[in-house]
Design an enzyme around this catalytic site. Structure first.
Site, PDB file in Angstrom:
ATOM      1  N   TYR A   1      35.945  41.015  42.654  1.00 15.11           N
ATOM      2  CA  TYR A   1      34.870  40.482  43.485  1.00 15.11           C
ATOM      3  C   TYR A   1      34.007  39.527  42.678  1.00 15.11           C
ATOM      4  O   TYR A   1      34.151  39.415  41.457  1.00 15.11           O
ATOM      5  CB  TYR A   1      34.023  41.608  44.089  1.00 15.11           C
TER       6      TYR A   1
ATOM      7  N   ARG B   1      35.027  32.259  36.823  1.00 19.17           N
ATOM      8  CA  ARG B   1      35.160  33.693  36.501  1.00 19.17           C
ATOM      9  C   ARG B   1      36.086  34.371  37.513  1.00 19.17           C
ATOM     10  O   ARG B   1      36.886  35.231  37.152  1.00 19.17           O
ATOM     11  CB  ARG B   1      33.788  34.360  36.461  1.00 19.17           C
TER      12      ARG B   1
ATOM     13  N   ARG C   1      52.138  52.982  50.806  1.00 17.29           N
ATOM     14  CA  ARG C   1      51.370  53.221  49.588  1.00 17.29           C
ATOM     15  C   ARG C   1      52.334  53.370  48.416  1.00 17.29           C
ATOM     16  O   ARG C   1      53.076  54.344  48.346  1.00 17.29           O
ATOM     17  CB  ARG C   1      50.517  54.485  49.720  1.00 17.29           C
TER      18      ARG C   1
ATOM     19  N   HIS D   1      52.426  52.329  44.103  1.00 20.30           N
ATOM     20  CA  HIS D   1      51.721  51.684  42.985  1.00 20.30           C
ATOM     21  C   HIS D   1      52.356  50.351  42.610  1.00 20.30           C
ATOM     22  O   HIS D   1      51.658  49.389  42.326  1.00 20.30           O
ATOM     23  CB  HIS D   1      51.748  52.576  41.731  1.00 20.30           C
TER      24      HIS D   1
ATOM     25  N   LYS E   1      35.846  41.627  36.802  1.00 21.33           N
ATOM     26  CA  LYS E   1      34.898  42.059  37.836  1.00 21.33           C
ATOM     27  C   LYS E   1      35.704  42.769  38.922  1.00 21.33           C
ATOM     28  O   LYS E   1      35.928  42.237  40.015  1.00 21.33           O
ATOM     29  CB  LYS E   1      34.119  40.837  38.364  1.00 21.33           C
TER      30      LYS E   1
ATOM     31  N   GLU F   1      26.293  47.197  27.999  1.00 17.82           N
ATOM     32  CA  GLU F   1      25.534  46.457  29.020  1.00 17.82           C
ATOM     33  C   GLU F   1      24.888  47.471  29.961  1.00 17.82           C
ATOM     34  O   GLU F   1      24.902  48.667  29.686  1.00 17.82           O
ATOM     35  CB  GLU F   1      26.445  45.486  29.773  1.00 17.82           C
TER      36      GLU F   1
HETATM   37  C1  LIG Z   1      28.448  45.502  34.908  1.00 16.77           C
HETATM   38  C2  LIG Z   1      27.766  44.187  35.095  1.00 16.77           C
HETATM   39  N1  LIG Z   1      27.441  43.463  34.015  1.00 16.77           N
HETATM   40  C3  LIG Z   1      26.799  42.285  34.119  1.00 16.77           C
HETATM   41  C4  LIG Z   1      26.447  41.766  35.351  1.00 16.77           C
HETATM   42  C5  LIG Z   1      25.722  40.447  35.433  1.00 16.77           C
HETATM   43  O1  LIG Z   1      26.591  39.422  35.844  1.00 16.77           O
HETATM   44  P1  LIG Z   1      26.031  38.135  36.611  1.00 16.77           P
HETATM   45  O2  LIG Z   1      24.913  37.587  35.775  1.00 16.77           O
HETATM   46  O3  LIG Z   1      27.188  37.214  36.678  1.00 16.77           O
HETATM   47  O4  LIG Z   1      25.545  38.593  37.942  1.00 16.77           O
HETATM   48  C6  LIG Z   1      26.785  42.468  36.513  1.00 16.77           C
HETATM   49  C7  LIG Z   1      26.452  41.938  37.824  1.00 16.77           C
HETATM   50  O5  LIG Z   1      26.665  42.507  38.847  1.00 16.77           O
HETATM   51  C8  LIG Z   1      27.462  43.703  36.381  1.00 16.77           C
HETATM   52  O6  LIG Z   1      27.812  44.424  37.465  1.00 16.77           O
END
Ligand SMILES: Cc1ncc(COP(=O)(O)O)c(C=O)c1O
Length: 283
Positions: free
Chosen positions: A33, A52, A101, A103, A146, A178
């Site tokens: 996403y 990205r 279903r 994998h 993501k 993070e």
């Molecule tokens: C785990 C994580 N890290 C960092 C970020 C920050 O990313 P961005 O600045 O691209 O929104 C997000 C944003 O949702 C996130 O979910």
């Protein structure tokens, strides 16, 4: 009202949008996403978000279902149909709907594409502070993707919420990675530190903007490991994301950060961030 969504080529009402139970996103979280902030109807850092998106699709070997021109048209149409202004655009692409279903397989499927809008509730006048709890990073080893597989992020974010905090800051063996939904910066003696890009953090688009703004402002910025002790003894800590921009963390569990107020570096960069946004909207 933000109730029109884009699903596989169609613009339809959010409450009418349906996907198959055999969608690999539903069954396996086999998808990625993207979240793009929109200010005054203009998507912010669109090229970087689309790059990205491409990177994440490549990591999963999912073919990109659209060219960047097509994506831009879809996003522009969705902004218009949802009333414009300040929005958050959510893009969700899965490998598609399988025959059963299983994998393995999925190479020849046509990806499922969902794009939605929601109001972006950013208060541009006042900086939004938050408090956080420090938790062990229980996520997988591909946090640079993501992925829609957000179960650990959801559990960690909910744990923070239950403790009365606005974010969970994460560490692996004492090294800060993070936030559960954000990147982390700290300031010590007016120098800025943020964990270096790796497979253990998401390459945040807001993080990149802040790095640029900090360097342009002549601040010394280090992309390196940050320990739990450095985090807790920092003069300033803030988190960054597309929907929270720069949000100073004034307290982590019982520890007050700095003097518990918004620090001067966060204040300056927040102001630079607002100026930068406005300069793009006027262009
Ligand atoms: C785990 C994580 N890290 C960092 C970020 C920050 O990313 P961005 O600045 O691209 O929104 C997000 C944003 O949702 C996130 O979910």
């Amino acid at each position: 009202m933000t109730d029109t969504v884009y699903l596989n080529g169609e613009l339809i009402a959010k409450n009418q949008a349906k996907i198959s139970i055999l969608d690999r996103g539903f069954l396996f979280s086999d998808g990625i996403y993207e979240v793009i902030p929109v200010y005054s109807s203009a998507p912010f850092r669109l090229e970087q978000h689309l790059s990205r998106l491409q990177y994440c699709l490549d990591q999963l070997s999912i073919p990109n279902p659209h060219s960047n021109i097509e994506w831009k048209n879809i996003i522009r149409t969705l902004i218009e149909r949802n009333g414009g202004g300040h929005l958050s655009i959510y893009m969700h692409i899965t490998r598609g709907v399988g025959l059963d279903r299983n994998h393995i397989g999925g190479e020849s499927l046509s990806p499922t594409v969902l794009v939605m809008a929601s109001p972006l509730t950013i208060n541009e006048q006042a900086i939004q502070t938050t408090t956080a709890t420090l938790l062990e990073d229980t996520r997988w080893h591909h946090c640079d993707i993501k992925s829609v597989a957000l179960l650990s992020n959801v559990m960690l974010r909910n744990q923070a919420e239950q403790l009365g905090h606005g974010e969970a800051l994460l560490h692996r063996n004492g090294v800060i990675t993070e936030g559960s939904t954000s990147n982390i910066f700290i300031v010590k003696h007016r120098e800025v530190y943020t964990p270096k890009q790796s497979n253990l953090i998401l390459g945040g688009i807001t993080r990149d903007v802040i790095i640029e703004l900090a360097e342009n402002a002549g601040l010394r910025l280090h992309q390196e490991n940050i320990s739990k002790e450095q985090l807790l003894n920092a003069d300033e800590v803030w988190i960054s994301s597309s929907t929270r921009e720069i949000s100073p963390v004034t307290q982590i569990d019982d520890k007050i950060i700095g003097n518990g107020e918004i620090g001067p570096v966060a204040k300056a960069l927040h102001s630079e961030f607002q100026t930068f946004k406005k300069s793009l909207i006027q262009d």
